[in-house]
Design a protein around this motif. Structure first.
Motif, PDB file in Angstrom:
ATOM      1  N   UNK A  96      10.361  86.825  13.270  1.00  0.00           N
ATOM      2  CA  UNK A  96      10.055  88.212  13.606  1.00  0.00           C
ATOM      3  C   UNK A  96       9.573  88.382  15.048  1.00  0.00           C
ATOM      4  N   UNK A  97       9.191  87.275  15.690  1.00  0.00           N
ATOM      5  CA  UNK A  97       8.710  87.335  17.071  1.00  0.00           C
ATOM      6  C   UNK A  97       9.832  87.138  18.094  1.00  0.00           C
ATOM      7  N   UNK A  98      10.988  86.700  17.673  1.00  0.00           N
ATOM      8  CA  UNK A  98      12.024  86.277  18.621  1.00  0.00           C
ATOM      9  C   UNK A  98      12.555  87.391  19.528  1.00  0.00           C
ATOM     10  N   UNK A  99      12.529  88.666  19.117  1.00  0.00           N
ATOM     11  CA  UNK A  99      12.938  89.700  20.083  1.00  0.00           C
ATOM     12  C   UNK A  99      12.063  89.759  21.332  1.00  0.00           C
ATOM     13  N   UNK A 100      10.866  89.163  21.252  1.00  0.00           N
ATOM     14  CA  UNK A 100       9.952  89.200  22.405  1.00  0.00           C
ATOM     15  C   UNK A 100      10.244  88.111  23.426  1.00  0.00           C
ATOM     16  N   UNK A 101      11.180  87.213  23.127  1.00  0.00           N
ATOM     17  CA  UNK A 101      11.398  86.051  23.993  1.00  0.00           C
ATOM     18  C   UNK A 101      11.869  86.450  25.390  1.00  0.00           C
ATOM     19  N   UNK A 102      12.925  87.235  25.469  1.00  0.00           N
ATOM     20  CA  UNK A 102      13.518  87.529  26.771  1.00  0.00           C
ATOM     21  C   UNK A 102      12.560  88.243  27.724  1.00  0.00           C
ATOM     22  N   UNK A 103      11.834  89.286  27.275  1.00  0.00           N
ATOM     23  CA  UNK A 103      10.860  89.902  28.193  1.00  0.00           C
ATOM     24  C   UNK A 103       9.795  88.909  28.660  1.00  0.00           C
ATOM     25  N   UNK A 104       9.357  88.032  27.747  1.00  0.00           N
ATOM     26  CA  UNK A 104       8.311  87.062  28.104  1.00  0.00           C
ATOM     27  C   UNK A 104       8.791  86.079  29.165  1.00  0.00           C
ATOM     28  N   UNK A 105      10.028  85.662  29.085  1.00  0.00           N
ATOM     29  CA  UNK A 105      10.536  84.649  30.008  1.00  0.00           C
ATOM     30  C   UNK A 105      10.431  85.076  31.465  1.00  0.00           C
ATOM     31  N   UNK A 106      10.432  86.373  31.711  1.00  0.00           N
ATOM     32  CA  UNK A 106      10.364  86.841  33.090  1.00  0.00           C
ATOM     33  C   UNK A 106       9.006  86.559  33.727  1.00  0.00           C
ATOM     34  N   UNK A 107       7.994  86.263  32.906  1.00  0.00           N
ATOM     35  CA  UNK A 107       6.680  85.905  33.443  1.00  0.00           C
ATOM     36  C   UNK A 107       6.649  84.464  33.972  1.00  0.00           C
ATOM     37  N   UNK A 108       7.601  83.645  33.544  1.00  0.00           N
ATOM     38  CA  UNK A 108       7.521  82.208  33.766  1.00  0.00           C
ATOM     39  C   UNK A 108       8.084  81.786  35.124  1.00  0.00           C
ATOM     40  N   UNK A 109       7.369  80.860  35.749  1.00  0.00           N
ATOM     41  CA  UNK A 109       7.792  80.229  36.993  1.00  0.00           C
ATOM     42  C   UNK A 109       7.518  78.733  36.857  1.00  0.00           C
ATOM     43  N   UNK A 110       8.101  77.947  37.724  1.00  0.00           N
ATOM     44  CA  UNK A 110       7.962  76.498  37.550  1.00  0.00           C
ATOM     45  C   UNK A 110       7.981  75.784  38.895  1.00  0.00           C
ATOM     46  N   UNK A 111       7.162  74.719  38.975  1.00  0.00           N
ATOM     47  CA  UNK A 111       7.138  73.875  40.162  1.00  0.00           C
ATOM     48  C   UNK A 111       6.999  72.418  39.736  1.00  0.00           C
ATOM     49  N   UNK A 112       7.960  71.554  40.066  1.00  0.00           N
ATOM     50  CA  UNK A 112       7.821  70.132  39.726  1.00  0.00           C
ATOM     51  C   UNK A 112       6.618  69.523  40.446  1.00  0.00           C
ATOM     52  N   UNK A 113       5.972  68.536  39.784  1.00  0.00           N
ATOM     53  CA  UNK A 113       4.785  67.926  40.381  1.00  0.00           C
ATOM     54  C   UNK A 113       4.604  66.510  39.860  1.00  0.00           C
ATOM     55  N   UNK A 114       4.385  65.587  40.758  1.00  0.00           N
ATOM     56  CA  UNK A 114       3.905  64.254  40.412  1.00  0.00           C
ATOM     57  C   UNK A 114       2.444  64.225  40.820  1.00  0.00           C
ATOM     58  N   UNK A 115       1.539  64.231  39.842  1.00  0.00           N
ATOM     59  CA  UNK A 115       0.110  64.364  40.139  1.00  0.00           C
ATOM     60  C   UNK A 115      -0.443  63.198  40.935  1.00  0.00           C
TER      61      UNK A 115
END
Length: 479
Positions: free
Chosen positions: A69-88
């Motif tokens: 029942x939550x899956x319709x919310x996936x696409x709008x949520x994905x627009x919040x996501x960003x990513x940066x690779x990192x070796x700590x």
């Protein structure tokens, strides 16, 4: 400083915890408009992905782990996501991470889930890149060390960059509704608190049972074992909530002050008050499962089961045993607290053939969240053969009692509290160190006496010695 962060930085953003818990929790919060529309979520890990690559990764995880029942919310949520690779381990990588995060004057919340060996370089990288300023708070996922010394080392490293009021140590059990309801049960009902002491309670049992084995945690679990994986954090937190004195208010300082008093009052355990075990091949739910050594691929002295008899040496609990047990490959998955009250001092029904049983309060935490109070009642009839009494359960199933509100998983609440800055359900440094101090004494006792785990068959409730640990006091484990 109280502020609501406008950026959430997730370390370990491609790991199992992120896929199963963090991303579904954040998506649910987003769907219910519980986070600000401008909250940015930046993920980082070793995996080399760009923003779109991470959104594809997150989409796959959410399709797998998010309720239908939550899956319709996936696409709008994905627009919040960003990513940066990192070796700590590479300090110069943090400059690119800081650039991806952007300005942090509006508030940055960091969720740090990493190996203990990476805490120090990660903190140093955050400081060097300007990501550890006054508008940054940090959430720390376990494991926070392997003993008191390594825990202090990690805490010292974090404390060099962050004051205690901006450090959020996570124990996800504290985010569970029924765990919080334990506080409401005790402190919002006059019925229980006058009886919540050694004069009226015979003993307390805390059980955390799992049916799974290693489940991909080979490297971590064999170096930890049941005592450090479950007792040191989750079970001692449950014990502290059961045993704490009423705090003056429901805020972070007052609640955690009372918990730490309990943890410091724990009596040192002797070896004969502990039982350790390691599962062998057996069956779970009718299916054959291998033994621990077979799953591991080699013999090991790591315990997969532990049972303890603990005492709290203070005014309220003097003489009341707390029986704790946890293990893998047990017959069912269950986390529960059982409070067994004392029997009535004199039964007026004994002369008529009736027997009384002590009242029990059972607080179910998982898989079902419920509270059951057993009371004695008379069996209907004319009683010509004598009066008969029987235990009658009063059940409060949380799903039935609160049919309207959505059921939240623990990380939803904890992530929201991290973003907003509420420390009440997080663990303070002195709590962690009191827990480790007690656990280290048990491990030292095992080492000094060359105690090895006893074998038990998968699908059983552990070694028979665990049953004897309770039964020699006239106590039977609740099953």
């Amino acid at each position: 400083m109280t502020f609501t962060a406008d950026c959430l930085l997730l370390f370990g953003a491609t790991g199992d915890l992120a896929q199963r818990m963090l991303l579904p929790s954040l998506c649910a919060l987003d769907a219910d408009q519980l986070v600000a529309p401008d909250l940015r979520i930046v993920g980082t890990a070793r995996q080399k992905l760009d923003d779109e690559g991470y959104r594809d990764f997150a989409r796959a995880a959410l399709e797998k782990f998010l309720p239908e029942e939550r899956k319709p919310a996936i696409e709008p949520f994905l627009q919040r996501l960003h990513y940066q690779p990192l070796d700590a381990t590479q300090t110069d990588h943090f400059a690119a991470l800081a650039a991806k995060v952007g300005p942090v004057e509006g508030g940055l919340a960091i969720f740090l889930s990493t190996a203990p060996s990476l805490f120090e370089p990660t903190i140093a990288g955050l400081v060097g890149s300007g990501l550890a300023g006054e508008t940054t708070r940090i959430g720390l996922e376990k494991p926070l060390g392997t003993d008191l010394a390594t825990s202090r080392q990690i805490n010292d490293a974090v404390a060099a960059a962050f004051p205690e009021d901006r450090i959020f140590r996570i124990d996800h059990y504290l985010g569970k509704e029924t765990v919080q309801n334990l506080l409401a049960l005790r402190f919002a009902n006059l019925l229980f608190e006058p009886l919540w002491n050694a004069a009226h309670i015979d003993h307390v049992q805390i059980t955390v049972a799992e049916t799974v084995g290693l489940e991909g945690r080979v490297g971590f679990y064999d170096g930890a074992g049941a005592l450090r994986d479950m007792v040191q954090n989750h079970m001692l937190q449950l014990l502290a909530l059961v045993a704490m004195e009423p705090p003056a208010s429901f805020d972070a300082t007052a609640v955690r002050d009372e918990k730490v008093k309990v943890l410091r009052s724990l009596r040192r355990i002797e070896c004969d008050q502990t039982v350790t075990g390691q599962y062998r091949a057996g069956a779970i739910g009718g299916s054959a499962v291998p033994g621990y050594d077979q799953e591991l691929g080699q013999p090991s002295g790591t315990e997969t089961f532990v049972a303890l008899k603990a005492h709290i040496d203070n005014w309220r609990w003097k003489g009341v045993p707390f029986y704790l047990r946890t293990g893998k490959r047990l017959p069912e998955r269950v986390t529960e607290i059982v409070v067994r009250f004392r029997d009535v001092p004199h039964s007026i029904f004994a002369a008529r053939g009736a027997r009384t049983s002590p009242n029990r309060l059972i607080i179910g935490i998982q898989p079902e969240e419920n509270i059951t109070l057993s009371l004695m009642a008379k069996v209907p009839g004319l009683d010509r053969g004598g009066i008969r009494l029987r235990e009658v359960p009063l059940d409060i199933a949380m799903d039935d009692a609160f049919a309207g509100p959505k059921k939240r998983i623990a990380y939803e609440r904890l992530l929201l509290d991290l973003v907003e800055g509420d420390q009440t359900l997080f663990v303070r440094r002195d709590e962690v160190e009191a827990q480790w101090d007690w656990i280290d004494a048990i491990r030292a006792c095992w080492a000094d006496n060359a105690i090895e785990p006893r074998p038990y068959t998968a699908g059983s409730w552990g070694p028979s010695a665990a049953i004897a640990l309770a039964e020699r006091d006239g106590v039977t484990w609740h099953e």
